[in-house]
Motif scaffolding. Structure first.
Motif, PDB file in Angstrom:
ATOM      1  N   THR A   1      45.674  60.877 -17.114  1.00 35.50           N
ATOM      2  CA  THR A   1      44.675  61.207 -18.132  1.00 35.50           C
ATOM      3  C   THR A   1      44.700  60.127 -19.222  1.00 35.50           C
ATOM      4  OG1 THR A   1      45.174  63.523 -17.695  1.00 35.50           O
ATOM      5  CG2 THR A   1      43.934  63.056 -19.706  1.00 35.50           C
ATOM      6  N   ALA A   2      45.886  59.625 -19.509  1.00 36.54           N
ATOM      7  CA  ALA A   2      46.028  58.539 -20.484  1.00 36.54           C
ATOM      8  C   ALA A   2      47.320  57.795 -20.168  1.00 36.54           C
ATOM      9  CB  ALA A   2      46.072  59.094 -21.897  1.00 36.54           C
ATOM     10  N   GLY A   3      47.448  56.620 -20.744  1.00 33.16           N
ATOM     11  CA  GLY A   3      48.666  55.841 -20.561  1.00 33.16           C
ATOM     12  C   GLY A   3      48.497  54.732 -19.550  1.00 33.16           C
ATOM     13  N   GLU A   4      49.579  54.043 -19.324  1.00 32.76           N
ATOM     14  CA  GLU A   4      49.525  52.818 -18.537  1.00 32.76           C
ATOM     15  C   GLU A   4      50.701  52.738 -17.582  1.00 32.76           C
ATOM     16  OE1 GLU A   4      48.213  49.473 -21.234  1.00 32.76           O
ATOM     17  OE2 GLU A   4      49.942  48.541 -20.237  1.00 32.76           O
ATOM     18  N   ILE A   5      50.432  52.210 -16.391  1.00 32.77           N
ATOM     19  CA  ILE A   5      51.497  51.920 -15.433  1.00 32.77           C
ATOM     20  C   ILE A   5      51.473  50.416 -15.203  1.00 32.77           C
ATOM     21  CG2 ILE A   5      52.378  52.325 -13.101  1.00 32.77           C
ATOM     22  CD1 ILE A   5      50.649  54.945 -13.163  1.00 32.77           C
ATOM     23  N   ARG A   6      52.619  49.787 -15.332  1.00 30.99           N
ATOM     24  CA  ARG A   6      52.687  48.340 -15.129  1.00 30.99           C
ATOM     25  C   ARG A   6      53.642  48.021 -13.986  1.00 30.99           C
ATOM     26  NH1 ARG A   6      50.366  46.066 -19.700  1.00 30.99           N
ATOM     27  NH2 ARG A   6      51.130  43.983 -19.241  1.00 30.99           N
ATOM     28  N   PHE A   7      53.206  47.116 -13.128  1.00 25.26           N
ATOM     29  CA  PHE A   7      54.029  46.674 -12.001  1.00 25.26           C
ATOM     30  C   PHE A   7      54.234  45.172 -12.156  1.00 25.26           C
ATOM     31  CE2 PHE A   7      54.093  45.086  -7.504  1.00 25.26           C
ATOM     32  CZ  PHE A   7      55.354  45.552  -7.194  1.00 25.26           C
ATOM     33  N   ARG A   8      55.485  44.743 -12.224  1.00 25.16           N
ATOM     34  CA  ARG A   8      55.835  43.337 -12.477  1.00 25.16           C
ATOM     35  C   ARG A   8      55.057  42.782 -13.681  1.00 25.16           C
ATOM     36  NH1 ARG A   8      54.386  41.150  -6.761  1.00 25.16           N
ATOM     37  NH2 ARG A   8      56.178  41.599  -5.462  1.00 25.16           N
ATOM     38  N   GLY A   9      54.954  43.602 -14.711  1.00 24.26           N
ATOM     39  CA  GLY A   9      54.328  43.157 -15.950  1.00 24.26           C
ATOM     40  C   GLY A   9      52.813  43.267 -15.981  1.00 24.26           C
ATOM     41  N   GLU A  10      52.210  43.656 -14.861  1.00 22.75           N
ATOM     42  CA  GLU A  10      50.746  43.706 -14.811  1.00 22.75           C
ATOM     43  C   GLU A  10      50.260  45.158 -14.844  1.00 22.75           C
ATOM     44  OE1 GLU A  10      47.215  42.778 -11.702  1.00 22.75           O
ATOM     45  OE2 GLU A  10      49.116  41.761 -11.327  1.00 22.75           O
ATOM     46  N   ASP A  11      49.228  45.410 -15.633  1.00 21.04           N
ATOM     47  CA  ASP A  11      48.671  46.757 -15.724  1.00 21.04           C
ATOM     48  C   ASP A  11      47.981  47.120 -14.398  1.00 21.04           C
ATOM     49  OD1 ASP A  11      47.496  49.132 -16.346  1.00 21.04           O
ATOM     50  OD2 ASP A  11      46.269  48.366 -17.996  1.00 21.04           O
ATOM     51  N   ILE A  12      48.489  48.137 -13.729  1.00 18.09           N
ATOM     52  CA  ILE A  12      47.912  48.526 -12.430  1.00 18.09           C
ATOM     53  C   ILE A  12      47.286  49.921 -12.498  1.00 18.09           C
ATOM     54  CG2 ILE A  12      49.444  47.090 -11.018  1.00 18.09           C
ATOM     55  CD1 ILE A  12      50.959  49.899 -10.478  1.00 18.09           C
ATOM     56  N   THR A  13      47.142  50.455 -13.718  1.00 20.83           N
ATOM     57  CA  THR A  13      46.668  51.831 -13.880  1.00 20.83           C
ATOM     58  C   THR A  13      45.347  52.077 -13.167  1.00 20.83           C
ATOM     59  OG1 THR A  13      47.566  51.560 -16.105  1.00 20.83           O
ATOM     60  CG2 THR A  13      46.520  53.661 -15.605  1.00 20.83           C
ATOM     61  N   GLY A  14      44.418  51.148 -13.314  1.00 17.32           N
ATOM     62  CA  GLY A  14      43.102  51.370 -12.719  1.00 17.32           C
ATOM     63  C   GLY A  14      42.881  50.572 -11.443  1.00 17.32           C
ATOM     64  N   ALA A  15      43.970  50.149 -10.798  1.00 20.00           N
ATOM     65  CA  ALA A  15      43.835  49.293  -9.609  1.00 20.00           C
ATOM     66  C   ALA A  15      43.011  49.973  -8.530  1.00 20.00           C
ATOM     67  CB  ALA A  15      45.222  48.939  -9.069  1.00 20.00           C
ATOM     68  N   SER A  16      42.185  49.181  -7.840  1.00 17.80           N
ATOM     69  CA  SER A  16      41.394  49.731  -6.740  1.00 17.80           C
ATOM     70  C   SER A  16      41.271  48.674  -5.647  1.00 17.80           C
ATOM     71  CB  SER A  16      40.009  50.144  -7.243  1.00 17.80           C
ATOM     72  OG  SER A  16      39.330  49.021  -7.735  1.00 17.80           O
ATOM     73  N   GLY A  17      40.735  49.089  -4.523  1.00 21.55           N
ATOM     74  CA  GLY A  17      40.471  48.173  -3.417  1.00 21.55           C
ATOM     75  C   GLY A  17      41.709  47.436  -2.933  1.00 21.55           C
ATOM     76  N   ARG A  18      41.568  46.137  -2.741  1.00 16.60           N
ATOM     77  CA  ARG A  18      42.634  45.314  -2.181  1.00 16.60           C
ATOM     78  C   ARG A  18      43.896  45.348  -3.054  1.00 16.60           C
ATOM     79  NH1 ARG A  18      42.143  39.667   0.496  1.00 16.60           N
ATOM     80  NH2 ARG A  18      39.954  40.200   0.614  1.00 16.60           N
ATOM     81  N   ARG A  19      43.687  45.350  -4.379  1.00 18.87           N
ATOM     82  CA  ARG A  19      44.817  45.359  -5.320  1.00 18.87           C
ATOM     83  C   ARG A  19      45.604  46.665  -5.192  1.00 18.87           C
ATOM     84  NH1 ARG A  19      48.693  43.659  -7.090  1.00 18.87           N
ATOM     85  NH2 ARG A  19      49.361  43.712  -9.242  1.00 18.87           N
ATOM     86  N   LEU A  20      44.870  47.771  -5.056  1.00 21.53           N
ATOM     87  CA  LEU A  20      45.520  49.075  -4.921  1.00 21.53           C
ATOM     88  C   LEU A  20      46.341  49.126  -3.625  1.00 21.53           C
ATOM     89  CD1 LEU A  20      46.013  51.974  -5.831  1.00 21.53           C
ATOM     90  CD2 LEU A  20      43.868  52.632  -4.758  1.00 21.53           C
ATOM     91  N   LYS A  21      45.786  48.545  -2.574  1.00 22.04           N
ATOM     92  CA  LYS A  21      46.484  48.520  -1.285  1.00 22.04           C
ATOM     93  C   LYS A  21      47.810  47.756  -1.413  1.00 22.04           C
ATOM     94  CE  LYS A  21      45.502  47.786   3.566  1.00 22.04           C
ATOM     95  NZ  LYS A  21      44.650  47.130   4.555  1.00 22.04           N
ATOM     96  N   GLU A  22      47.763  46.648  -2.135  1.00 22.87           N
ATOM     97  CA  GLU A  22      48.958  45.842  -2.339  1.00 22.87           C
ATOM     98  C   GLU A  22      49.981  46.607  -3.182  1.00 22.87           C
ATOM     99  OE1 GLU A  22      47.997  41.994  -4.069  1.00 22.87           O
ATOM    100  OE2 GLU A  22      50.133  41.793  -4.587  1.00 22.87           O
ATOM    101  N   VAL A  23      49.496  47.295  -4.213  1.00 20.26           N
ATOM    102  CA  VAL A  23      50.371  48.088  -5.068  1.00 20.26           C
ATOM    103  C   VAL A  23      51.031  49.191  -4.238  1.00 20.26           C
ATOM    104  CG1 VAL A  23      50.331  49.820  -6.902  1.00 20.26           C
ATOM    105  CG2 VAL A  23      49.206  47.623  -7.260  1.00 20.26           C
ATOM    106  N   ARG A  24      50.235  49.857  -3.403  1.00 22.74           N
ATOM    107  CA  ARG A  24      50.764  50.960  -2.589  1.00 22.74           C
ATOM    108  C   ARG A  24      51.802  50.464  -1.595  1.00 22.74           C
ATOM    109  NH1 ARG A  24      45.638  54.515  -1.998  1.00 22.74           N
ATOM    110  NH2 ARG A  24      46.023  56.003  -3.683  1.00 22.74           N
ATOM    111  N   ARG A  25      51.606  49.251  -1.109  1.00 25.71           N
ATOM    112  CA  ARG A  25      52.594  48.682  -0.187  1.00 25.71           C
ATOM    113  C   ARG A  25      53.937  48.518  -0.886  1.00 25.71           C
ATOM    114  NH1 ARG A  25      52.702  42.949   3.231  1.00 25.71           N
ATOM    115  NH2 ARG A  25      54.919  43.125   3.597  1.00 25.71           N
TER     116      ARG A  25
END
Ligand SMILES: Nc1ncnc2c1ncn2[C@@H]1O[C@H](COP(=O)(O)OP(=O)(O)O)[C@@H](O)[C@H]1O
Ligand SMILES: [Mg+2]
Length: 194
Positions: A73-97
């Protein structure tokens, strides 16, 4: 305690509210379940972070947010320093991996119609670049060995295993893509730790 390790996963002000509604035709929001209300942490490479709390305090919800199975609902998730909260498509797939989840309940999280070999090897169907086709069977057998299961069990179905063994199958699957982070939701609740 201050961590010197490079942060791999961070949560900042993570919030998840589930709407409480009344009415069937005219659905009206009458409130919200504050499942998670402001979670902050930083996980360094090679570190283990545990979240402890009573039932219903939001542990599973945090796990789902981190794995992008729910949107905050609010806030941020960062992976290796990068904001991935709204990741979608190819980026989301990489994050999920790279952020894999071991589910709490091994009875509902394993497809009963799939063999153990297909369950543990399924991540390679979604991420074919992770292992060449000819190597997958051997990799799956290695993974079964790593979690303490007989690699010959490849063709068995989940119902042919005990609760603890099923939890090991879920752990093997989470390891398949060599993720950077494993989010484990009470993964030993059915495990015969001995
Ligand atoms: N999909 C949902 N819709 C509405 N409320 C939910 C949903 N998922 C969880 N909750 C509520 O959010 C709170 C936290 O749940 P959960 O994260 O599963 O807790 P824990 O894993 O710590 O036991 C609980 O009050 C639960 O009822
Ligand atoms: Mg839970």
């Amino acid at each position: 305690m201050a961590s010197t390790a490079e942060p791999v996963l961070e949560a900042r002000g993570l919030v998840k509210h589930y709407p409480l509604t009344r009415g069937i035709v005219l659905r009206k929001q009458i409130g919200a379940v504050k499942a998670v209300d402001g979670v902050d942490f930083s996980l360094g490479r090679g570190e283990t972070l545990g979240i402890v709390g009573e039932s219903g305090c939001g542990k599973s919800t945090v796990a789902k947010l981190l794995c992008h199975l729910e949107r905050p609902t609010a806030g941020e998730i960062r992976f290796r320093g990068e904001d991935i909260t709204g990741a979608s498509g190819r980026r989301l797939k990489e994050v999920r991996r790279n952020i894999q989840m071991v589910f709490q309940d091994p009875y509902t999280s394993l497809n009963p119609r799939m063999t153990v070999g297909d369950i543990v090897g399924e991540p390679y169907e979604i991420h074919p670049e992770a292992a060449p086709k000819g190597e997958r069977r051997r990799r799956v057998q290695e993974l079964l060995e790593v979690v303490g299961l007989n690699p010959e069990f490849l063709n068995r179905y989940p119902h042919q295993f005990s609760g603890g063994q099923r939890q090991r199958i879920g752990i093997a699957r989470a390891l398949a893509l060599r993720p950077e982070v494993i989010v484990a939701d009470e993964p030993v609740s059915a495990l015969d730790v001995s």
